[in-house]
Design a protein around this motif. Structure first.
Motif, PDB file in Angstrom:
ATOM      1  N   LEU A  21       0.960  -0.520  -0.047  1.00 27.20           N
ATOM      2  CA  LEU A  21       0.146  -0.118   0.142  1.00 27.20           C
ATOM      3  C   LEU A  21       0.920   1.124   0.037  1.00 27.20           C
ATOM      4  CD1 LEU A  21      -2.955   1.745  -0.019  1.00 27.20           C
ATOM      5  CD2 LEU A  21      -2.040   1.042   3.059  1.00 27.20           C
ATOM      6  N   ASN A  22       1.134   2.094  -0.549  1.00 25.76           N
ATOM      7  CA  ASN A  22       1.595   3.565  -1.323  1.00 25.76           C
ATOM      8  C   ASN A  22       0.231   4.314  -1.388  1.00 25.76           C
ATOM      9  OD1 ASN A  22       4.288   2.935  -1.710  1.00 25.76           O
ATOM     10  ND2 ASN A  22       2.979   0.893  -2.993  1.00 25.76           N
ATOM     11  N   CYS A  39     -11.482  -6.664   2.668  1.00 27.01           N
ATOM     12  CA  CYS A  39     -10.583  -6.189   1.873  1.00 27.01           C
ATOM     13  C   CYS A  39      -9.527  -5.315   1.814  1.00 27.01           C
ATOM     14  CB  CYS A  39     -11.290  -5.103   0.351  1.00 27.01           C
ATOM     15  SG  CYS A  39     -11.682  -3.477   1.961  1.00 27.01           S
ATOM     16  N   GLY A  40      -9.323  -5.325   4.196  1.00 27.57           N
ATOM     17  CA  GLY A  40      -7.922  -4.482   4.185  1.00 27.57           C
ATOM     18  C   GLY A  40      -8.404  -3.475   4.687  1.00 27.57           C
ATOM     19  N   ILE A 208     -10.713   2.924  -2.639  1.00 19.53           N
ATOM     20  CA  ILE A 208     -11.123   1.836  -3.110  1.00 19.53           C
ATOM     21  C   ILE A 208     -10.922   0.698  -2.953  1.00 19.53           C
ATOM     22  CG2 ILE A 208     -13.040   0.503  -4.669  1.00 19.53           C
ATOM     23  CD1 ILE A 208     -14.441   3.069  -4.940  1.00 19.53           C
ATOM     24  N   MET A 209     -10.479  -0.172  -2.228  1.00 20.62           N
ATOM     25  CA  MET A 209     -10.537  -1.425  -1.980  1.00 20.62           C
ATOM     26  C   MET A 209     -10.314  -2.891  -2.039  1.00 20.62           C
ATOM     27  SD  MET A 209      -8.175  -0.745   1.608  1.00 20.62           S
ATOM     28  CE  MET A 209      -6.421  -1.763   1.675  1.00 20.62           C
ATOM     29  N   VAL A 214      -4.795  -1.525  -3.221  1.00 20.84           N
ATOM     30  CA  VAL A 214      -6.283   0.032  -3.827  1.00 20.84           C
ATOM     31  C   VAL A 214      -6.424   0.054  -5.367  1.00 20.84           C
ATOM     32  CG1 VAL A 214      -6.345   2.236  -3.999  1.00 20.84           C
ATOM     33  CG2 VAL A 214      -4.675   1.499  -1.565  1.00 20.84           C
ATOM     34  N   VAL A 215      -7.439  -0.182  -5.448  1.00 22.00           N
ATOM     35  CA  VAL A 215      -8.185  -0.085  -6.962  1.00 22.00           C
ATOM     36  C   VAL A 215      -7.703   1.410  -7.541  1.00 22.00           C
ATOM     37  CG1 VAL A 215      -9.933  -0.960  -8.547  1.00 22.00           C
ATOM     38  CG2 VAL A 215      -9.402  -1.819  -6.273  1.00 22.00           C
ATOM     39  N   GLN A 216      -8.443   2.550  -6.280  1.00 24.44           N
ATOM     40  CA  GLN A 216      -8.896   3.548  -6.569  1.00 24.44           C
ATOM     41  C   GLN A 216      -9.047   5.004  -5.468  1.00 24.44           C
ATOM     42  OE1 GLN A 216     -11.767   4.547  -9.865  1.00 24.44           O
ATOM     43  NE2 GLN A 216     -11.371   7.133 -10.146  1.00 24.44           N
ATOM     44  N   ALA A 217      -8.321   5.408  -5.443  1.00 29.79           N
ATOM     45  CA  ALA A 217      -7.626   6.889  -4.715  1.00 29.79           C
ATOM     46  C   ALA A 217      -8.507   7.894  -5.377  1.00 29.79           C
ATOM     47  CB  ALA A 217      -6.757   6.656  -3.688  1.00 29.79           C
ATOM     48  N   ASP A 218      -9.660   8.765  -5.029  1.00 29.98           N
ATOM     49  CA  ASP A 218      -9.653   9.799  -5.828  1.00 29.98           C
ATOM     50  C   ASP A 218     -11.087  10.402  -4.482  1.00 29.98           C
ATOM     51  OD1 ASP A 218      -8.847  10.513  -8.622  1.00 29.98           O
ATOM     52  OD2 ASP A 218      -9.264   8.720  -9.547  1.00 29.98           O
TER      53      ASP A 218
END
Length: 384
Positions: A21-22, A39-40, A208-209, A214-218
């Protein structure tokens, strides 16, 4: 402010709960973690205050690695709010609020002052300080849980589904209160939820994990307009209003500008006259500065006409309103849950600036589903 660098958490069998995770979270940012069960997201949050150990990588708070700090001191410097609230039943509300202060050996004078200051933030009277948790409602207890997390003035607050056990209307109210509180106090929030509407409403950034990654971070609007893949699109739901009308996102863009109001100092005769003139069965009540104070309707007047003479004697001060920059989708959901025919729109000083009606929302929904100007065949005419 908070940074995850190649953070991994492995189960005992070697399977990753969180994988590489970054992520950077800025000061004053409200970030919601969301995703399917397992999902974590909760694991990620609990690694921040070392309730769960990190397998690989590092987590930095203000550029300082958390593993270089004493875990107890670290936890005392971070606010923490959970769904179960965790108030101490044998302690008064004051003692619960300043629990961390007691551990930090605050003076009684400072604890008393701090508890009173915090209660004012959520408009609860000082008399509550001497009550016990069982004497409060679920929503009031959760408010105290939030205040306890704020007591030592931490720059970072972790929240694990804090409103999940509350009824929808209490939950709506607390979400509004907390978002305003967060903006006023400029706290950095890491918030875990399973409710997409809650994430979209509260967050500056939604993470969203899926399966530990992470699938998307916006921003909420960016995720709704440009989902990263089919999983995100399916997860957020294709029925979100903004997908049909991305040009309309806030209440201000669709509100009407002329709600029918009456000042609280007016007589009931004047109220009846205005209702008759405007052909309505209720009026929003305001003070001389157009600040919303409540509402009055025909039934209230009918029940009290012989016992009262003025609007302020009869009106109901419990009125649901929204700010003009409120998200349209949130307002629609609240109106439907409450069965409200309309909702007044106010500015930051609670002055009325407009109104949103069910008819306006219905037009939006029709446009979203069928498009503007689409002709719908008459089934009877078609048969002929």
């Amino acid at each position: 402010m908070l940074e995850f660098k190649h953070v991994t958490k492995n189960y005992k069998d070697g399977q990753p709960a969180v994988n590489d995770l970054n992520l950077k979270i800025g000061k004053g940012e409200f970030v919601c973690f969301i995703g399917p069960s397992g999902c974590g997201k909760t694991t990620t949050m609990k690694m921040v205050n070392l309730l769960i150990d990190i397998t690989e990588g590092s987590i930095l708070i203000d550029d300082r690695d958390i593993t270089d700090q004493d875990p107890v001191e670290l936890r005392r410097s971070i606010g923490y709010v959970i769904q179960q609230i965790g108030l101490m039943p044998h302690m008064t509300i004051k003692e619960n609020i300043v629990l961390v202060g007691t551990l930090l050996k605050w003076t009684e004078e400072w604890k008393d002052r701090r508890a009173k200051e915090l209660l004012q933030l959520v408009n609860m009277p000082e008399t509550y300080l001497d009550k016990y948790p069982h004497e409060l409602s679920g929503g009031q207890q959760q408010r105290i849980g939030v205040l306890r997390a704020l007591a030592a003035n931490p720059p970072l607050i972790l929240m694990d589904e804090p409103f999940g056990a509350l009824d929808p209307i209490t939950r709506d109210s607390l979400q509004e209160e907390f978002k305003k509180l967060q903006k006023d106090l400029n706290k950095t929030i890491v918030f875990v939820t399973h409710d997409m509407d809650e994430a979209l409403k509260l967050a500056d950034k939604v993470v969203i994990m899926r399966e530990g990654e992470v699938v998307q971070a916006d921003s909420p609007d960016e995720i709704l307009r440009n989902p990263a893949d089919d999983f995100v699109e399916e997860f957020i739901g294709k029925d979100r209003l903004i997908q049909g009308r991305p040009d309309v996102t806030t209440v201000e863009q669709i509100m009407g500008g002329s709600p029918v109001t009456i000042e609280t100092s007016e007589t009931l005769k004047a109220a009846i006259s205005k209702m008759r003139e405007k052909r309505v069965d209720s009026l929003l009540t305001v003070d001389s500065n157009n600040v919303l104070k409540g509402y009055i309707d025909v039934e209230m007047i009918n029940l009290s006409y012989k016992k009262a003479s003025y609007v302020h004697e009869v009106m109901d001060s419990e009125v649901f309103s929204v700010l003009k920059d409120s998200k349209l989708r949130d307002t629609m959901h609240k109106m439907l849950r409450r069965g409200a025919k309309y909702v007044p729109v106010v500015d930051n000083s609670a002055r009325i600036v407009g109104i949103v009606t069910r008819a306006t929302l219905a037009d939006m929904v029709y446009d979203t589903i069928w498009g503007e100007g689409l002709e719908i065949d008459d089934p009877v005419a078609t048969k002929e």
